[in-house]
Design a protein around this motif. Structure first.
Motif, PDB file in Angstrom:
ATOM      1  N   SER A  44       0.382  -1.086  -0.252  1.00 33.09           N
ATOM      2  CA  SER A  44      -0.165  -0.269  -0.273  1.00 33.09           C
ATOM      3  C   SER A  44       0.949   1.176   0.451  1.00 33.09           C
ATOM      4  O   SER A  44       0.311   1.947  -0.989  1.00 33.09           O
ATOM      5  CB  SER A  44      -0.887   0.036   1.230  1.00 33.09           C
ATOM      6  N   LEU A  45       1.547   1.330   1.120  1.00 28.26           N
ATOM      7  CA  LEU A  45       2.877   2.834   1.016  1.00 28.26           C
ATOM      8  C   LEU A  45       3.924   2.940  -0.842  1.00 28.26           C
ATOM      9  O   LEU A  45       4.261   4.214  -0.699  1.00 28.26           O
ATOM     10  CB  LEU A  45       3.570   2.138   2.321  1.00 28.26           C
ATOM     11  N   LEU A  46       3.765   1.646  -0.435  1.00 27.83           N
ATOM     12  CA  LEU A  46       4.881   1.479  -2.342  1.00 27.83           C
ATOM     13  C   LEU A  46       3.453   2.118  -3.657  1.00 27.83           C
ATOM     14  O   LEU A  46       4.558   2.468  -4.933  1.00 27.83           O
ATOM     15  CB  LEU A  46       5.216   0.447  -2.896  1.00 27.83           C
ATOM     16  N   ASP A  47       2.518   1.725  -3.515  1.00 27.16           N
ATOM     17  CA  ASP A  47       1.701   2.408  -4.179  1.00 27.16           C
ATOM     18  C   ASP A  47       1.543   3.729  -4.231  1.00 27.16           C
ATOM     19  O   ASP A  47       1.020   4.135  -5.227  1.00 27.16           O
ATOM     20  CB  ASP A  47       0.592   1.109  -4.167  1.00 27.16           C
ATOM     21  N   GLU A  48       1.366   4.218  -3.789  1.00 28.10           N
ATOM     22  CA  GLU A  48       1.038   5.547  -3.327  1.00 28.10           C
ATOM     23  C   GLU A  48       2.059   6.243  -3.841  1.00 28.10           C
ATOM     24  O   GLU A  48       3.616   5.978  -4.638  1.00 28.10           O
ATOM     25  CB  GLU A  48       0.968   6.034  -1.899  1.00 28.10           C
ATOM     26  N   LEU A  83      10.258   0.837   2.018  1.00 27.28           N
ATOM     27  CA  LEU A  83      11.439   1.629   0.890  1.00 27.28           C
ATOM     28  C   LEU A  83      12.542   0.431   1.190  1.00 27.28           C
ATOM     29  O   LEU A  83      12.949  -0.098   0.217  1.00 27.28           O
ATOM     30  CB  LEU A  83      12.027   2.621   0.911  1.00 27.28           C
ATOM     31  N   ALA A  84      12.569   0.706   2.362  1.00 25.06           N
ATOM     32  CA  ALA A  84      14.483  -0.345   2.740  1.00 25.06           C
ATOM     33  C   ALA A  84      13.710  -1.775   2.460  1.00 25.06           C
ATOM     34  O   ALA A  84      14.229  -2.858   2.256  1.00 25.06           O
ATOM     35  CB  ALA A  84      14.232  -0.422   4.239  1.00 25.06           C
ATOM     36  N   VAL A  85      12.402  -2.609   2.509  1.00 23.66           N
ATOM     37  CA  VAL A  85      11.587  -4.052   2.048  1.00 23.66           C
ATOM     38  C   VAL A  85      11.571  -4.345   0.328  1.00 23.66           C
ATOM     39  O   VAL A  85      12.548  -4.906   0.295  1.00 23.66           O
ATOM     40  CB  VAL A  85      10.195  -4.029   2.873  1.00 23.66           C
ATOM     41  N   LYS A  86      11.736  -3.299  -0.440  1.00 22.46           N
ATOM     42  CA  LYS A  86      12.250  -3.333  -1.253  1.00 22.46           C
ATOM     43  C   LYS A  86      13.584  -2.945  -1.439  1.00 22.46           C
ATOM     44  O   LYS A  86      13.625  -4.220  -2.900  1.00 22.46           O
ATOM     45  CB  LYS A  86      10.954  -2.105  -2.178  1.00 22.46           C
ATOM     46  N   TYR A  87      14.165  -2.761  -1.536  1.00 22.59           N
ATOM     47  CA  TYR A  87      15.730  -2.639  -1.757  1.00 22.59           C
ATOM     48  C   TYR A  87      16.402  -3.761  -1.052  1.00 22.59           C
ATOM     49  O   TYR A  87      17.685  -4.305  -1.819  1.00 22.59           O
ATOM     50  CB  TYR A  87      16.125  -1.619  -1.307  1.00 22.59           C
ATOM     51  N   ASP A  88      15.397  -3.925  -0.085  1.00 24.76           N
ATOM     52  CA  ASP A  88      16.542  -5.044   0.750  1.00 24.76           C
ATOM     53  C   ASP A  88      15.930  -6.105  -0.218  1.00 24.76           C
ATOM     54  O   ASP A  88      16.876  -7.666  -0.444  1.00 24.76           O
ATOM     55  CB  ASP A  88      16.438  -5.049   2.290  1.00 24.76           C
ATOM     56  N   THR A  89      15.103  -6.831  -0.233  1.00 20.27           N
ATOM     57  CA  THR A  89      14.890  -7.939  -1.414  1.00 20.27           C
ATOM     58  C   THR A  89      15.332  -7.735  -3.056  1.00 20.27           C
ATOM     59  O   THR A  89      15.639  -8.779  -2.704  1.00 20.27           O
ATOM     60  CB  THR A  89      13.002  -6.923  -1.560  1.00 20.27           C
ATOM     61  N   VAL A  90      15.090  -6.712  -3.530  1.00 22.28           N
ATOM     62  CA  VAL A  90      16.118  -6.759  -5.082  1.00 22.28           C
ATOM     63  C   VAL A  90      17.685  -6.864  -5.077  1.00 22.28           C
ATOM     64  O   VAL A  90      18.239  -8.012  -5.499  1.00 22.28           O
ATOM     65  CB  VAL A  90      15.836  -5.773  -5.252  1.00 22.28           C
ATOM     66  N   THR A 115       3.827  13.627  -3.563  1.00 20.44           N
ATOM     67  CA  THR A 115       2.364  14.142  -2.238  1.00 20.44           C
ATOM     68  C   THR A 115       2.092  13.642  -1.348  1.00 20.44           C
ATOM     69  O   THR A 115       3.072  12.272  -0.937  1.00 20.44           O
ATOM     70  CB  THR A 115       1.018  14.090  -3.435  1.00 20.44           C
ATOM     71  N   LEU A 116       1.615  13.895  -0.434  1.00 19.50           N
ATOM     72  CA  LEU A 116       1.165  13.488   0.841  1.00 19.50           C
ATOM     73  C   LEU A 116      -0.257  13.061   0.545  1.00 19.50           C
ATOM     74  O   LEU A 116      -0.584  13.517  -0.069  1.00 19.50           O
ATOM     75  CB  LEU A 116       1.845  14.699   2.004  1.00 19.50           C
ATOM     76  N   PRO A 117      -0.637  12.545   1.556  1.00 22.78           N
ATOM     77  CA  PRO A 117      -2.576  11.509   1.321  1.00 22.78           C
ATOM     78  C   PRO A 117      -3.108  12.557   2.180  1.00 22.78           C
ATOM     79  O   PRO A 117      -2.562  13.370   2.869  1.00 22.78           O
ATOM     80  CB  PRO A 117      -2.373  10.357   2.526  1.00 22.78           C
ATOM     81  N   SER A 118      -4.097  12.421   1.531  1.00 27.08           N
ATOM     82  CA  SER A 118      -5.095  13.937   1.648  1.00 27.08           C
ATOM     83  C   SER A 118      -5.283  13.739   3.106  1.00 27.08           C
ATOM     84  O   SER A 118      -5.713  14.993   3.492  1.00 27.08           O
ATOM     85  CB  SER A 118      -5.816  13.682   0.998  1.00 27.08           C
TER      86      SER A 118
END
Length: 205
Positions: free
Chosen positions: A29-33, A58-65, A37-40
């Motif tokens: 959910s966070l990476l799809d945002e 983002l750490a999850v994403k780059y750790d996984t890659v 911008t910030l959530p309204s």
């Protein structure tokens, strides 16, 4: 030179993402945002905690890659000293693409042959626990066409029927659906990779 390792330790962030449905949902959910911008609905008092959550996602994403590349290296890379890495290897290696596919792959060349090897961290689904899968393909290349050479030589393997553009024509090793745990025993996957490479050597030498 790729150093042999008997086991592989997934980053804690990656293991949590793949094994905890709540973590997976929150990270996705966070990476799809939209990061510009910030959530309204965000209150000013929530900014710091929101940014920390985005940083963790983002750490999850780059750790996984990073883990994908290191897993590929531990299983496949150790076998390919006699092959030349394709000069166009940087294509499709951006972190966003690797994250979306949850996969890492390489093409190596030798004497008119192209040997594709890949590894996938498969996300959990309703009927599938998270797991690690291997892929491979050996092609005889020419200016006109590429011919698959492993057909009928890999008992227990079958061509994928998935929609991944990178794997739809590659062999997947279904017996090697290794469950995802933080510490991954590599012996089964390495033994299968060794058997594949022996078949490749018999065809190409």
């Amino acid at each position: 030179m790729y150093e042999p390792v008997p086991e592989f330790r997934l980053p804690e962030s990656t293991a949590g993402y793949l094994t905890d449905p709540l973590v997976l949902k929150a990270v996705d959910s966070l990476l799809d945002e939209d990061s510009s911008t910030l959530p309204s609905t965000l209150d000013s008092t929530e900014l710091a905690s929101y940014l920390r959550a985005r940083a963790a996602a983002l750490a999850v994403k780059y750790d996984t890659v990073i883990a994908l590349e290191e897993l590929w290296r531990a299983i496949w890379g150790r076998l390919l000293g006699g092959w030349l890495c394709d000069a166009e290897w940087k294509e499709d290696r951006n972190p966003d693409h690797l994250w979306d596919e949850q996969a890492f792959w390489h093409r190596h060349l030798r004497s008119g042959y192209a040997f594709w090897t890949g590894i996938e961290l498969q996300r959990p689904s309703d009927d599938q626990m998270p797991c690690i899968r291997l892929y491979c393909s050996l092609l005889l290349t020419s200016d006109e066409e590429e011919t698959e050479l492993l057909e009928g030589k890999l008992a227990g393997f079958e061509l994928t029927d998935e929609d991944h553009s990178w794997s739809s024509w590659m062999y997947q090793i279904d017996p090697c659906r290794i469950p995802v745990e933080q510490t991954v025993e590599l012996s089964e996957m390495k033994a299968i990779a060794d058997r594949i490479y022996q078949a490749v050597q018999e065809v190409t030498l």
